[in-house]
Design an enzyme around this catalytic site. Structure first.
Site: not given
Ligand code: 8ZB
Length: 486
Positions: A104, A175
């Site tokens: 990112r 996205e």
């Molecule tokens: C902005 C987004 C945050 C959300 C989830 C976080 C939170 C981030 C991963 C993921 C599954 C990943 N999140 N990275 N969920 N695998 N590698 O995005 O927990 O809910």
């Protein structure tokens, strides 16, 4: 790319030649960029089964009133990531690839080290999948081994190389946006620059469209996920929608993050659709497919899994009653961090049960929903009018000037351009209201409406509305309430 001093941003389709010369630099900036071949990419998408095309899943859901479920998921290594998505696939409709934080920030060297260390450790040491490092061939292998459409989900101010590689590999949705992947995520990336980099990404999607390949684009709706009033995120979504359409995007999904009050959440999704049609038409765009995405609660979650399921369930009910095209699903592990496959599946199953039960009922129509829609629309029109005026009719320029002036102002965002002068707060019914409007040009009577609603809560709680009340609200859901009562 840094914009030359004095360059002003405008919402105008990039010349093909400007795009092409910039593309050479983008593809040369990291070795895996050399493997991007646009003609081969077009052929690949042409030969791909309909069941792997994001735009087709969305169009079918829109036509039939179905609500699509999508988890978040991403790990460092290719085979593990393939396995993870294969395991999640039976429980959802469309798949994600959540990108790691190094990618990112365009830090591909560090992502490479993370891959190597993950191999040695036998477990993912990155917080997502690094598509640039795995390259076109690796990403193709991922798409080939899945039966459902895959989207890139990230948080990248400069996603040009990421877009080139993933779209060439057969990802069919991307996205992000120049505002929504900057202001809530970065402190000092100039807004003109991130908007310009996202114009490149949208132009690339537009080039696929010119070749008859539909790629879905989805601005990031929830922003900071912290007490964001619907009009604030709607304004960003509409502007990013307009920026995308200008570059030739034809399939757009506008998003919103659950606020917690059922009427306000339902009103938010319904108004978002109406507002998008209104502004897209006002600016002369007719040929596009619109859909919506509802994000389950993006703020702090309760630690208890049992309690987390309730937060997930309320979001699922709101999304389905609202008529969202897609739901981004949380897991019962949310308070702890990145979920395991099992936790992710449980979140999907809890969501599916709720949307099936709500789906058997008639759409919910109440006076409260109607009133909330009216308020949101008046707020959005007031801010959009000012953005358009500041930009002399140009929403890209208008957005930059609006952030500088505090006309657009996202609560709790780290970007230095963001004024942070608007303070949101919950009312006595848990809806998000504006406690102090900062420099947002809300109409007098709308401000008075917010004030009355907040006074009602203050009276019930026997205390003055204050910043302490806001802090209490930010913590409320993770400690088992909606409103931060004393
Ligand atoms: C902005 C987004 C945050 C959300 C989830 C976080 C939170 C981030 C991963 C993921 C599954 C990943 N999140 N990275 N969920 N695998 N590698 O995005 O927990 O809910």
């Amino acid at each position: 790319m840094t914009l030359p001093a004095g360059t002003t941003i405008e919402n105008k389709k990039l010349d093909r030649s400007t795009y092409e010369s910039e593309r050479c630099g983008v593809l040369r900036s990291w070795p895996t960029g050399h493997d991007v071949n646009f003609a081969a990419a077009i052929q690949r998408h042409q030969e791909m089964a309909d069941s792997k095309k994001f735009s087709i899943s969305l169009a079918r859901a829109e036509a039939s009133g179905k609500t699509l479920l999508q988890p978040r998921a991403g790990v460092a290594l290719l085979l593990e990531h393939i396995r993870l998505l294969q395991d999640l696939s039976p429980f959802c409709d469309v798949l994600p690839t959540t990108v790691d934080a190094y990618t990112r920030h365009n830090r591909y060297h560090e992502a490479e080290k993370g891959i190597e260390r993950s191999r040695a450790a036998g477990t993912s040491l990155l917080n997502g999948f690094p598509p640039v490092n795995h390259g076109v061939a690796g990403c193709q292998r991922l798409v080939d081994n899945l039966e459902k459409p895959v989207q890139v989900r990230h948080g990248t101010p400069d996603a040009r190389l990421l877009a080139e590689i993933t779209l060439a590999a057969g990802f069919s949705s991307f996205e992000g946006g120049g505002i929504s992947y900057n202001i809530p995520y970065s402190k000092s990336v100039p807004l003109e620059r991130s908007i310009r980099h996202w114009q490149y990404c949208d132009r690339l999607v537009g080039l696929y469209e010119e070749e008859g390949i539909r790629i879905n684009r989805e601005p990031f709706g929830p922003l900071t996920g912290t007490l964001v009033p619907p009009f604030v995120s709607h304004t960003v979504a509409l502007i990013e929608g307009l920026l995308a359409l200008e570059q030739g995007v034809k399939c757009i999904t506008l998003g919103y993050g659950q606020a917690g009050n059922l009427a306000q959440d339902i009103a938010a999704i319904r108004s978002l659709r109406r507002l998008a049609k209104h502004y897209f038409e006002e600016f002369g765009y007719q040929d596009y497919a619109l859909s919506t995405v509802f994000h389950q609660w993006m703020g702090g979650f309760p630690e208890s899994e049992a309690q987390a399921y309730s937060v997930i369930a309320l979001g699922s009910a709101a999304a389905k009653f609202a008529g969202a095209t897609k739901i981004i699903v949380k897991s019962p592990h949310e308070a702890a961090g990145v979920p395991t496959m099992d936790a992710n599946r449980s979140g999907l199953q809890a969501t599916a049960q709720m949307i099936n039960m709500v789906g058997d009922q008639r759409p919910l129509e109440t006076d409260e929903i109607t009133q909330e829609i009216e308020i949101i629309e008046r707020e959005v029109h007031a801010v959009m009018r000012k953005v358009i005026e500041l930009g002399n009719g140009d929403v890209a320029r208008g957005a930059v000037l609006a952030f500088e002036a505090g006309v657009m102002d996202i609560p709790f965002a780290p970007a230095s351009i963001n004024a942070g002068r608007m303070t949101p707060i919950r009312d006595n019914n848990g809806a998000i209201r504006v406690f102090s409007k900062g420099d947002i040009p809300l109409p007098e009577d709308v401000v008075a409406f917010h004030k009355d609603k907040i006074a009602e809560r203050a009276a019930v709680e026997g205390r003055q509305a204050s910043f302490q009340m806001v802090v209490d609200d930010v913590r409320a859901i993770s400690s088992s309430n909606l409103i931060g009562r004393p």
